[in-house]
Design a protein around this motif. Structure first.
Motif, PDB file in Angstrom:
ATOM      1  N   TRP A 133       0.848  -1.151   0.000  1.00 20.79           N
ATOM      2  CA  TRP A 133       0.000   0.000   0.000  1.00 20.79           C
ATOM      3  C   TRP A 133       0.888   1.205   0.000  1.00 20.79           C
ATOM      4  N   HIS A 172      -6.187   0.109  -7.692  1.00 22.68           N
ATOM      5  CA  HIS A 172      -6.172   1.226  -6.753  1.00 22.68           C
ATOM      6  C   HIS A 172      -6.788   2.425  -7.480  1.00 22.68           C
ATOM      7  N   CYS A 207      -5.373   6.970  -1.894  1.00 19.90           N
ATOM      8  CA  CYS A 207      -5.962   5.908  -2.700  1.00 19.90           C
ATOM      9  C   CYS A 207      -7.471   5.948  -2.489  1.00 19.90           C
ATOM     10  N   GLU A 209      -9.757   3.678  -3.937  1.00 17.20           N
ATOM     11  CA  GLU A 209     -10.453   2.436  -4.310  1.00 17.20           C
ATOM     12  C   GLU A 209     -10.014   1.393  -3.298  1.00 17.20           C
ATOM     13  N   PHE A 210     -10.963   0.727  -2.659  1.00 18.90           N
ATOM     14  CA  PHE A 210     -10.582  -0.228  -1.621  1.00 18.90           C
ATOM     15  C   PHE A 210      -9.662  -1.295  -2.214  1.00 18.90           C
ATOM     16  N   CYS A 211      -8.490  -1.442  -1.604  1.00 21.74           N
ATOM     17  CA  CYS A 211      -7.459  -2.293  -2.203  1.00 21.74           C
ATOM     18  C   CYS A 211      -6.860  -3.242  -1.174  1.00 21.74           C
ATOM     19  N   HIS A 215      -5.807  -0.051   2.864  1.00 25.61           N
ATOM     20  CA  HIS A 215      -6.231   0.943   1.874  1.00 25.61           C
ATOM     21  C   HIS A 215      -6.226   2.355   2.466  1.00 25.61           C
ATOM     22  N   MET A 218      -2.818   4.662   2.610  1.00 23.18           N
ATOM     23  CA  MET A 218      -2.170   4.728   1.307  1.00 23.18           C
ATOM     24  C   MET A 218      -2.246   6.163   0.798  1.00 23.18           C
TER      25      MET A 218
HETATM   26 CU1  CUA Z   1      -4.706   1.365  -2.836  1.00 25.90          CU
HETATM   27 CU2  CUA Z   1      -6.833   1.630  -1.865  1.00 25.90          CU
END
Ligand code: CUA
Length: 332
Positions: A133, A172, A207, A209-211, A215, A218
Motif C-alpha cells: 500500500w 487502486h 488511494c 479504491e478499496f485495495c 487501503h 495509502m
Molecule cells: Cu490502494 Cu486503496
C-alpha cells in the motif's frame, strides 16, 4: 395553548435542522481533502458541476414540495386546473429528459478539463505505480536521467501534469481532491490523468479504491513548485546518497534485497525506493509523521502501525534496527 407552544418552538427547531443539514458542507471547506476547496482547473470544473447540481436539485426539490403541498392542501376543484396528462407528459417525461440532457452535455464538457488532450502547453510527465500500500514514483524526464522515489510527487505549478498511472497488484485509485478527479490504477494498463495546480503548495492525495486491509494508509503528497523549486528538488533527489556507515552491512544483509537507496535504481519496484528518505514528511505512505525517532519506531512497529504491509515481520534485535535507522537517516 398547545398551538401557541408549537408555533414558538417551530422556528428554533427549523433553524436546528438547517444547521444540521449544512454541517457536512461546512466540513468540506478548506480541508486537505475537500474537492470544494479547489486549487487547480480540473477541480474547478468538478466543483462547478457540483454546485450546479446542488442548486439545481434544491430548486427541483422546492418545486416538488410545492406541488406536493398543492396536492394536499388545495381545494379539489382547483387541483384539477392542472390535468393529469400535463403532469405525466410534462413533469414525468419532458422535464426529466431536458434536465438530464442539459446535465449530460454540461458534464461531458466539464470532464474535458481532466483529459490528457493535445495542447500547445508544455506538459510535465510523471509515472506512478500503485502498490499494496504505497506509491512508486518515477520522473522519466529528470535532468540527467530518470529518478525514482516513493509516496511523494513533485511537479511544476501552473503547468499541466500528466500522471501515467498503473498498478502492480490490485486495482487502486489515484486522487488529489483539491486538484482534480480520481482515476483507477489497473494492473497491466496505463491510465493518464491531467492535473494542474494554480499555485505552489502541498496537496494531499489518497488511494480512493478499496485495495485491501491498509487501503486507508495509502496516502501521498503532491507538491507543486515554482520551476526553480522543482529543479532544486530533482537535483537534491538525484544527489541523495547514503554515506557508508556502521549500519551499512545490516542494511545490505536485511533490507537491500527489496529496497534501494539509489534514486537511479528501479530495483524491480518490489518495495519503496528510500532515496531522500530523511527529507520525506511521512513514513509508511502517510502512516507516521517523519521526525526524530520515527524511523526506529517504524522499523520496530511497522506491523502494528500498518498491519499486513508487505515488509515482513522481522526478528532483528533493537541494536541492528537502530543501526539500520541510523544508516538511512544519515542520508540526504
Ligand atoms: Cu490502494 Cu486503496
Amino acid at each position: 395553548v398547545s398551538k401557541k407552544f408549537n408555533r414558538t418552538r417551530r422556528a428554533p427547531a427549523a433553524a436546528f435542522v438547517l444547521l444540521l443539514a449544512a454541517a457536512p458542507l461546512a466540513g468540506c471547506a478548506e480541508a486537505p481533502f475537500s474537492m470544494l476547496d479547489t486549487a487547480g482547473p480540473g477541480a474547478d470544473s468538478i466543483a462547478r458541476v457540483w454546485w450546479v447540481m446542488f442548486w439545481g436539485s434544491l430548486a427541483i426539490l422546492v418545486l416538488m414540495m410545492a406541488l406536493g403541498f398543492m396536492a394536499v392542501f388545495r381545494a379539489p376543484h382547483r387541483r384539477r386546473e392542472i390535468s393529469g396528462r400535463a403532469f405525466i407528459l410534462g413533469g414525468g417525461i419532458a422535464f426529466p429528459f431536458l434536465v438530464l440532457l442539459v446535465l449530460l452535455v454540461y458534464g461531458l464538457r466539464s470532464g474535458q478539463a481532466l483529459l490528457p488532450l493535445p495542447t500547445d502547453r508544455d506538459v510535465y510527465r510523471v509515472e506512478v505505480r500503485a502498490h499494496q500500500w504505497w506509491w512508486e514514483v518515477r520522473y522519466p524526464d529528470a535532468p540527467g536521467g530518470p529518478l525514482h522515489t516513493a509516496n511523494e510527487i513533485h511537479v511544476p505549478a501552473g503547468r499541466p501534469v500528466d500522471i501515467h498511472l498503473t498498478a502492480a497488484d490490485v486495482i487502486h485509485s489515484f486522487w488529489v481532491p483539491r486538484l482534480g478527479g480520481k482515476i483507477d490504477a489497473i494492473p497491466g494498463r496505463t491510465n493518464i490523468i491531467r492535473l494542474e495546480a494554480h499555485a505552489p503548495g502541498v496537496y494531499r492525495g489518497q488511494c480512493a479504491e478499496f485495495c485491501g486491509a491498509q487501503h486507508a494508509r495509502m496516502h501521498f503528497s503532491f507538491e507543486a513548485h515554482s520551476a526553480d523549486g522543482l529543479n532544486a528538488y530533482l537535483a537534491s533527489l538525484a544527489d541523495s546518497a547514503v554515506p557508508p556507515g556502521p549500519g551499512a552491512p545490516a542494511f545490505q544483509a536485511h533490507c537491500a534485497a527489496c529496497h534501494s537507496v539509489d534514486p537511479r535504481e528501479h530495483a524491480g519496484g518490489m518495495a519503496p525506493n528510500l532515496a531522500g528518505l530523511p527529507g520525506r514528511a511521512t513514513l509508511g505512505a502517510g502512516t507516521l509523521a517523519n521526525g526524530p525517532g520515527a524511523l526506529p519506531r517504524w522499523l520496530r512497529e511497522h506491523q502494528t502501525l500498518k498491519p499486513g504491509n508487505r515488509m515482513p515481520p522481522h526478528e532483528l534485535d533493537d541494536a541492528t534496527l537502530d543501526a539500520i535507522a541510523g544508516y538511512l537517516e544519515a542520508g540526504r
